[in-house]
Design an enzyme around this catalytic site. Structure first.
Site, short mmCIF file in Angstrom:
data_model
loop_
_atom_site.label_atom_id
_atom_site.label_comp_id
_atom_site.label_asym_id
_atom_site.label_seq_id
_atom_site.Cartn_x
_atom_site.Cartn_y
_atom_site.Cartn_z
N GLY A 169 26.44 -8.64 5.97
CA GLY A 169 25.70 -7.98 7.05
C GLY A 169 24.96 -6.75 6.55
N ASN A 187 30.61 -2.07 16.99
CA ASN A 187 31.83 -2.54 16.34
C ASN A 187 33.07 -1.77 16.77
OD1 ASN A 187 29.99 -0.80 14.75
ND2 ASN A 187 31.77 -0.48 13.46
N GLN A 247 28.47 -8.07 15.26
CA GLN A 247 29.64 -8.20 16.17
C GLN A 247 29.35 -9.09 17.36
OE1 GLN A 247 32.59 -7.25 15.45
NE2 GLN A 247 32.24 -5.81 13.77
N GLY A 284 29.25 -13.32 7.87
CA GLY A 284 30.16 -14.46 7.98
C GLY A 284 31.60 -14.08 8.27
N HIS A 285 32.07 -12.98 7.65
CA HIS A 285 33.51 -12.71 7.75
C HIS A 285 33.93 -12.16 9.11
CE1 HIS A 285 33.84 -8.21 6.98
NE2 HIS A 285 32.59 -8.41 6.59
N THR A 335 21.03 -17.49 -7.19
CA THR A 335 21.56 -18.84 -6.95
C THR A 335 22.43 -18.83 -5.70
OG1 THR A 335 21.49 -19.26 -9.31
CG2 THR A 335 22.91 -20.71 -8.00
N CYS A 358 40.35 9.39 7.59
CA CYS A 358 40.74 10.54 6.78
C CYS A 358 39.72 10.76 5.67
CB CYS A 358 42.12 10.30 6.19
SG CYS A 358 42.87 11.80 5.60
N1 PLP Z 1 27.18 -4.11 11.16
C1 PLP Z 1 28.25 -4.05 11.94
C2 PLP Z 1 28.06 -3.78 13.42
C3 PLP Z 1 29.53 -4.23 11.43
O1 PLP Z 1 30.60 -4.16 12.22
C4 PLP Z 1 29.66 -4.49 10.05
C5 PLP Z 1 31.00 -4.62 9.43
O2 PLP Z 1 31.94 -3.98 9.84
C6 PLP Z 1 28.51 -4.57 9.26
C7 PLP Z 1 27.27 -4.37 9.85
C8 PLP Z 1 28.56 -4.84 7.79
O3 PLP Z 1 28.85 -6.19 7.54
P1 PLP Z 1 29.36 -6.62 6.10
O4 PLP Z 1 30.79 -6.21 6.00
O5 PLP Z 1 29.20 -8.12 6.06
O6 PLP Z 1 28.49 -5.95 5.10
#
Ligand code: PLP
Length: 390
Positions: A71, A150, A178, A199-200, A236, A324
């Site tokens: 992302g 998020n 999100q 993806g994650h 790739t 922190c």
């Molecule tokens: N944008 C938002 C709103 C997110 O919550 C996150 C990850 O926490 C990201 C971007 C970044 O995604 P990535 O971990 O795939 O770089």
């Protein structure tokens, strides 16, 4: 000890179906999709299918999908592309509550002479649409606003904001990391030009993302190299993860209903019971339209980090709204932007659920958290000073 995982906005478990779909591409189907022989060509066809599955969850065309590594890369690519293609424009509009993938990049860009306007939010995390409208100028190269936050799950009216940008000829990007898989998205009838996925966050592995770029949008690649992704992202292809993301998008589209009924009901029960049993607690952004899986709860006069440590003893995983940094506990920029009072912002915990959570797990958490909060408040000098020992 069983792990009770309620931190799905941080990352998600890879779905079994997704793992099964990707595994052959890590074992016997390792051909390079760009190769001339059939062994690679077949893989290229599988990537084409994954591109279609990914496009489908967005209501997009497959050729509008660019696979990236995450992302953050997608967010960076979108903003840098707009600046590179809109050469003389020096202004970026974003919000005060963006993810660091946008926020930190914009901070860096100010050092290079760009002007950044961060639109404020109100105490419920809602975007100030009047300020947004005023911020759009002929010098604005791009607007980048997240679809859903998020930390709080608060949803921004991105469709409306995108239309306002388009009316003024300004590119619009949304970080939908999100939002995808949790709320319906249809880019067919939308003014959004670019959109980021990770993806994650939707049960695919880490290390794969997508940047959607609407057909006809001027685009400048971030990663320059090979001809992959039609010259829009060199490197790739991460074949196995692309296949995984395609499958994850298909699953997410099929589970959207479950996300908005079962997951939402579990989130609502958790939230309701914790607020009922724990005095001086509140939901941050609770008065706004929110993602169905997220709740961000503040427990007054204690540290979120301490709550997490005690929750960890029971195998409960969640996140806190304070981090922190350099020895000082700083409440998150999101809660600060919402004006959450200091003693509330420090004691915030984000629970983010998924379709894999059960009612038994929610009941377990409801049972464990109130005594944890009571115990920490007993020890808190702030709580005692206020004479509110419960
Ligand atoms: N944008 C938002 C709103 C997110 O919550 C996150 C990850 O926490 C990201 C971007 C970044 O995604 P990535 O971990 O795939 O770089």
């Amino acid at each position: 000890m069983k792990t009770i995982y309620m931190d799905n906005n941080a990352t998600t478990q890879v779905a079994t179906e997704v793992l099964e779909a990707m595994l052959p591409f890590l074992t016997d189907r390792y051909g390079n999709p760009s190769s001339a022989y059939l062994f690679g060509g077949q893989v290229a066809r599988n990537i084409r299918d994954a591109r279609e599955q990914t496009a489908a969850i967005l209501g997009a065309f497959p050729e509008e999908i660019i696979f990236t590594s995450c992302g953050s890369e997608s967010d960076n690519t979108a903003i840098m592309s707009a600046l590179n293609t809109g050469k003389d424009k020096m202004h970026i509009v974003t919000s005060r509550v963006e993810h660091p993938a946008v926020k930190v990049l914009c901070n860096e860009l100010t050092k290079q002479g760009y002007r950044v306007t961060e639109i404020p939010v109100d105490k419920e995390g809602r975007l100030d649409m009047d300020r947004y409208k005023e911020s759009l100028t002929p010098d604005t190269a791009i607007v980048s606003l997240m679809w859903a936050n998020n930390e709080t799950g608060v949803i921004f009216p991105v469709e409306r904001a995108a239309q306002m940008a388009r009316d003024r000829g300004i590119l619009f990007h949304t970080d939908a990391v999100q939002a995808v898989g949790k709320i319906p998205i249809d880019l067919q009838n939308s003014a959004i030009d670019m959109l980021s996925i990770s993806g994650h966050k939707l049960h695919a592995p880490k290390g794969i993302g997508v940047l959607y770029v609407r057909k006809g949008t001027k685009f400048s690649p971030f990663l320059i190299g090979g001809h992959q992704e039609r010259g829009r992202r060199g490197g790739t292809e991460n074949t196995a993860s692309i296949i995984a993301l395609g499958k994850a998008c298909e699953l997410a589209a099929n589970r959207m209903e479950e996300e908005n009924t079962k997951v939402k009901a579990l989130r609502d029960k958790l939230e309701r019971e914790l607020l009922r049993q724990i005095p001086n607690s509140r939901v941050n952004g609770g008065g706004s339209e929110r993602l169905p899986n997220t709740t961000n709860i503040s427990f007054e006069s204690i540290e979120g980090e301490s709550i997490l440590l005690l929750m960890d003893e029971f195998g409960i995983c969640a996140s806190s709204g304070s981090a922190c940094t350099s020895g000082s506990l700083q409440p998150s920029h999101v809660l600060r932007a919402m004006g959450v009072p200091f003693t509330m912002a420090h004691g915030s915990v984000r629970f983010s659920l998924s379709v894999y959570n059960t009612e038994d797990e929610v009941d377990f958490v409801i049972d464990k958290i109130p005594p944890i909060i009571a115990r920490l408040r007993e020890l808190s000098p702030f709580w005692r000073q206020e004479g509110q020992v419960c």
